[in-house]
Design an enzyme around this catalytic site. Structure first.
Site, PDB file in Angstrom:
ATOM      1  N   ILE A  20       0.449  -1.185  -1.296  1.00  0.00           N
ATOM      2  CA  ILE A  20       1.339  -1.536  -0.195  1.00  0.00           C
ATOM      3  C   ILE A  20       2.201  -0.315   0.083  1.00  0.00           C
ATOM      4  O   ILE A  20       2.346   0.570  -0.771  1.00  0.00           O
ATOM      5  CB  ILE A  20       2.206  -2.784  -0.504  1.00  0.00           C
ATOM      6  CG1 ILE A  20       3.080  -2.565  -1.740  1.00  0.00           C
ATOM      7  CG2 ILE A  20       1.345  -4.013  -0.674  1.00  0.00           C
ATOM      8  CD1 ILE A  20       4.023  -3.733  -2.033  1.00  0.00           C
ATOM      9  N   ASP A  21       2.759  -0.237   1.282  1.00  0.00           N
ATOM     10  CA  ASP A  21       3.522   0.942   1.675  1.00  0.00           C
ATOM     11  C   ASP A  21       4.733   1.160   0.773  1.00  0.00           C
ATOM     12  O   ASP A  21       5.280   0.212   0.198  1.00  0.00           O
ATOM     13  CB  ASP A  21       4.020   0.807   3.113  1.00  0.00           C
ATOM     14  CG  ASP A  21       2.895   0.724   4.129  1.00  0.00           C
ATOM     15  OD1 ASP A  21       1.792   1.213   3.820  1.00  0.00           O
ATOM     16  OD2 ASP A  21       3.121   0.162   5.223  1.00  0.00           O
ATOM     17  N   LYS A  22       5.173   2.394   0.699  1.00  0.00           N
ATOM     18  CA  LYS A  22       6.378   2.746  -0.051  1.00  0.00           C
ATOM     19  C   LYS A  22       7.568   1.909   0.410  1.00  0.00           C
ATOM     20  O   LYS A  22       8.354   1.411  -0.403  1.00  0.00           O
ATOM     21  CB  LYS A  22       6.686   4.231   0.120  1.00  0.00           C
ATOM     22  CG  LYS A  22       7.982   4.684  -0.518  1.00  0.00           C
ATOM     23  CD  LYS A  22       8.238   6.168  -0.249  1.00  0.00           C
ATOM     24  CE  LYS A  22       9.573   6.620  -0.835  1.00  0.00           C
ATOM     25  NZ  LYS A  22       9.833   8.059  -0.592  1.00  0.00           N
ATOM     26  N   THR A  59       7.561  -1.010   1.851  1.00  0.00           N
ATOM     27  CA  THR A  59       7.360  -2.444   1.676  1.00  0.00           C
ATOM     28  C   THR A  59       7.631  -2.839   0.227  1.00  0.00           C
ATOM     29  O   THR A  59       7.204  -2.155  -0.700  1.00  0.00           O
ATOM     30  CB  THR A  59       5.914  -2.835   2.041  1.00  0.00           C
ATOM     31  OG1 THR A  59       5.631  -2.403   3.367  1.00  0.00           O
ATOM     32  CG2 THR A  59       5.701  -4.333   1.937  1.00  0.00           C
ATOM     33  N   ARG A  98       2.652  -3.950  10.386  1.00  0.00           N
ATOM     34  CA  ARG A  98       3.652  -3.176  11.110  1.00  0.00           C
ATOM     35  C   ARG A  98       3.155  -2.796  12.507  1.00  0.00           C
ATOM     36  O   ARG A  98       3.871  -2.938  13.504  1.00  0.00           O
ATOM     37  CB  ARG A  98       4.007  -1.918  10.312  1.00  0.00           C
ATOM     38  CG  ARG A  98       4.613  -2.229   8.959  1.00  0.00           C
ATOM     39  CD  ARG A  98       4.666  -1.030   8.044  1.00  0.00           C
ATOM     40  NE  ARG A  98       5.602  -0.012   8.535  1.00  0.00           N
ATOM     41  CZ  ARG A  98       5.850   1.117   7.879  1.00  0.00           C
ATOM     42  NH1 ARG A  98       5.245   1.368   6.719  1.00  0.00           N
ATOM     43  NH2 ARG A  98       6.715   1.986   8.372  1.00  0.00           N
TER      44      ARG A  98
END
Length: 306
Positions: free
Chosen positions: A119-121, A123, A223
């Site tokens: 998962i994104d940094k 998030t 997103r």
């Protein structure tokens, strides 16, 4: 620090990959990757040939996890689940990145443990970890087969009254974008679907707390999709602000205070809430205990413009 340099003295010439295999107990493939990643120096010179015979003063840059005390929220013999904080990467991209979730994973479970997905940094939320290579491969296969049911919570700009499906192809790095890592809706992209379910509308802040279910696993999918339908996630420093500012965020020239002012939050208000899957014949449904609804409401700095 996540990376450290270990030094050795080798008196008898030995094949570089064999030295790494014997010294660190790794496979030939892992030894060759270590050389390819420019982590081996011989007598202060970078080693570039995997088949070279080396001797003298050998320096090897290695990753050593340093825990900050984050513990898994669930685990079995084969896997564990962490509830990752926002602002923490899963893997370091370069040696200067410092603390990542990998620090916790490696320090607790050893070098063969790895995240099964990302998962994104920005998030926060649940990340599934394979404790060994076999488990990692099996878990990644479950993700690749889209057999993991994922749910996210987000706070988005504007009012959403009804549930709907976003069915819009996504593509990275289109020619008209000045941001290399940005994902765009594009008919030549990959099929992507996200279901959006409104949970609560905060009239005083003109923002909606939603549940988002991604049926596909594209980079930045939730997103980009929410931005596409004109309900960008609050706190998003890439989707929802102009590309000049987004680029400044990505290159590190935007201050945290400016980011907060422009995005209305000190962090991206997106949280990976749950993971449900079957592993070795057992069904698992793991939920985060993070109170996203309350926390996100409090992090939204002011009312969103109409």
């Amino acid at each position: 620090m996540s990376y450290t340099t270990k030094k050795f003295t080798v008196e008898t010439p030995v094949l570089a990959f064999r030295f790494l295999m014997d010294t660190f107990g790794i496979t030939m493939s892992e030894a060759q990757k270590t050389i390819d990643r420019k982590r081996v120096y011989v007598n202060d010179e970078l080693l570039t040939r995997k088949s070279a015979r080396i001797f003298g003063e050998i320096a090897v840059v290695v990753f050593e996890g340093t825990s900050k005390g984050l513990i898994p929220v669930f685990e079995t013999e084969d896997f564990a689940v962490y509830d990752k904080p926002s602002g923490v990467m899963i893997h370091p991209r370069k040696r200067s990145d410092g603390y990542t979730l990998n620090d916790e994973i490696k320090s607790r479970y050893g070098k063969d443990a790895n995240a099964a997905h990302r998962i994104d940094k920005s998030t926060s939320g649940l990340v599934l970890i394979g404790k060994n290579k076999k488990a990692e491969i099996e878990l990644k296969a479950i993700f690749a087969a889209r057999k993991v049911h994922k749910r996210y919570f987000a706070l988005v700009r504007g009012k959403i009254s009804d549930e709907f499906l976003i069915d819009a192809k996504l593509k990275r790095d289109i020619a008209t974008s000045q941001i290399r890592l940005k994902v765009h809706v594009d008919e030549t992209g990959k099929p992507s679907q996200t279901r959006v379910i409104p949970v609560c509308y905060f009239e005083d802040k003109h923002a909606t707390f939603i549940e988002a279910i991604p049926y596909t696993g594209r980079q930045h999918q939730i997103r980009a999709h929410l931005f596409h339908v004109k309900h960008p996630i609050v706190g998003d420093p890439i989707y929802g602000i102009d590309e000049v500012d987004a680029e400044r965020f990505l290159d590190g020239s935007m201050t945290h205070e400016e980011q907060t002012r422009k995005t209305l939050s000190p962090r991206l208000l997106l949280h990976a809430q749950s993971l449900a899957f079957c592993y070795k014949g057992i069904d698992y449904a793991i939920e985060s205990t993070f109170n996203a609804k309350s926390e996100f409401y409090n992090l939204l700095q002011e009312k969103v413009n109409e």
